[in-house]
Design a protein around this motif. Structure first.
Motif, short mmCIF file in Angstrom:
data_model
loop_
_atom_site.label_atom_id
_atom_site.label_comp_id
_atom_site.label_asym_id
_atom_site.label_seq_id
_atom_site.Cartn_x
_atom_site.Cartn_y
_atom_site.Cartn_z
N PHE A 104 0.82 -1.21 0.00
CA PHE A 104 0.00 0.00 0.00
C PHE A 104 0.86 1.25 0.00
O PHE A 104 0.62 2.18 -0.79
N MET A 105 1.84 1.33 0.88
CA MET A 105 2.62 2.55 1.00
C MET A 105 3.44 2.83 -0.25
O MET A 105 3.55 3.98 -0.69
N SER A 106 4.01 1.82 -0.85
CA SER A 106 4.80 2.05 -2.06
C SER A 106 3.91 2.55 -3.20
O SER A 106 4.29 3.48 -3.93
N ARG A 107 2.71 1.99 -3.33
CA ARG A 107 1.80 2.43 -4.39
C ARG A 107 1.24 3.82 -4.09
O ARG A 107 1.06 4.64 -4.99
N ALA A 108 0.96 4.10 -2.82
CA ALA A 108 0.42 5.41 -2.46
C ALA A 108 1.44 6.52 -2.72
O ALA A 108 1.10 7.58 -3.27
N MET A 109 2.69 6.28 -2.34
CA MET A 109 3.72 7.30 -2.57
C MET A 109 4.01 7.47 -4.06
O MET A 109 4.26 8.58 -4.53
#
Length: 241
Positions: A119-124
């Motif tokens: 999630f965090m990699s895609r969100a950033m």
């Protein structure tokens, strides 16, 4: 209340505080209305995190947030400085002004059922692309992410595509078939992986991978959910290797 910190998740700040300290920190810093949400999340969050205390999960989430934040900084702002950048002044999220924002964002991700790093990699990455389009670069804070419906929708699509592309395997060894003990989390994961395999046009290859490569599905469960031909072909492929 779950209190295990799987060693497979690796060491991270706050990983070894123990159940008692997690409880004290949670009651002292997290409002009751947010704490009341946690039992329901144990049924939706990614499987590796279902044995974590919610406070331990927040510390784990914070470590992935920090990694993704540095990657955003590397891509969008300053590659040389990125390894030295931290998203918060204190490494201890519970002492920061944004502690509740981190807690809420972690709850959003648990509701979506995604691994934190995914999630965090895609969100950033989503924010970096938006910044380049708008020529206005700023590193997103947790409250920006948790309240951005367009971002959440796009990352959810990314996750659905990821599920179609590859089997999702937990890091924790408790989900290996040799460690199966009939726990509800293990049963839930078997439901999940069976669903992934059944969605394939050619389930034989995915079934073989789940049974023998990743060893996360018991042969007994495979026999229950797949026809005899599919199971036989999956076994035969292993014998031919």
């Amino acid at each position: 209340m779950p209190q295990v910190t799987p060693s497979s998740l690796g060491p991270y700040f706050g990983s070894n505080l123990g159940f008692k300290n997690y409880e004290i920190l949670t009651v002292a810093h997290i409002p009751k209305e947010l704490r009341k949400i946690e039992p329901g999340l144990m049924k939706t969050k990614w499987f590796d995190y279902r044995s974590l205390h919610p406070m331990g999960a927040m510390y784990l989430f914070g470590s992935y947030y920090a990694t993704a934040y540095q990657e955003f900084y590397r891509v969008a702002i300053d590659a040389e400085c990125a390894p030295f950048v931290r998203p918060t002044k204190s490494i201890d999220l519970i002492t920061t002004r944004e502690k509740l924002s981190f807690w809420r964002l972690r709850q959003v991700v648990d509701t979506l059922g995604m691994p934190y790093d995914f999630f965090m990699s895609r969100a950033m990455k989503w924010y970096a692309e938006q910044c380049f389009r708008q020529n206005a670069i700023y590193a997103p804070r947790p409250q920006h992410i948790s309240t951005n419906e367009e971002l959440l929708a796009d990352v959810t699509v990314d996750w659905e595509e990821e599920l179609e592309i590859r089997l999702q395997i937990p890091k924790s060894s408790r989900f290996r078939s040799e460690n199966f003990a009939g726990h509800e989390d293990q049963l839930a994961y078997e439901d999940f992986i069976v669903g992934q395999i059944q969605s394939r046009h050619h389930p034989v290859y995915a079934l073989k991978a789940a049974l023998y490569q990743h060893e996360v599905l018991r042969i007994e469960r495979a026999i229950l959910d797949f026809d005899a031909r599919t199971v036989t072909e999956a076994i035969a492929q292993v014998c031919e290797e």
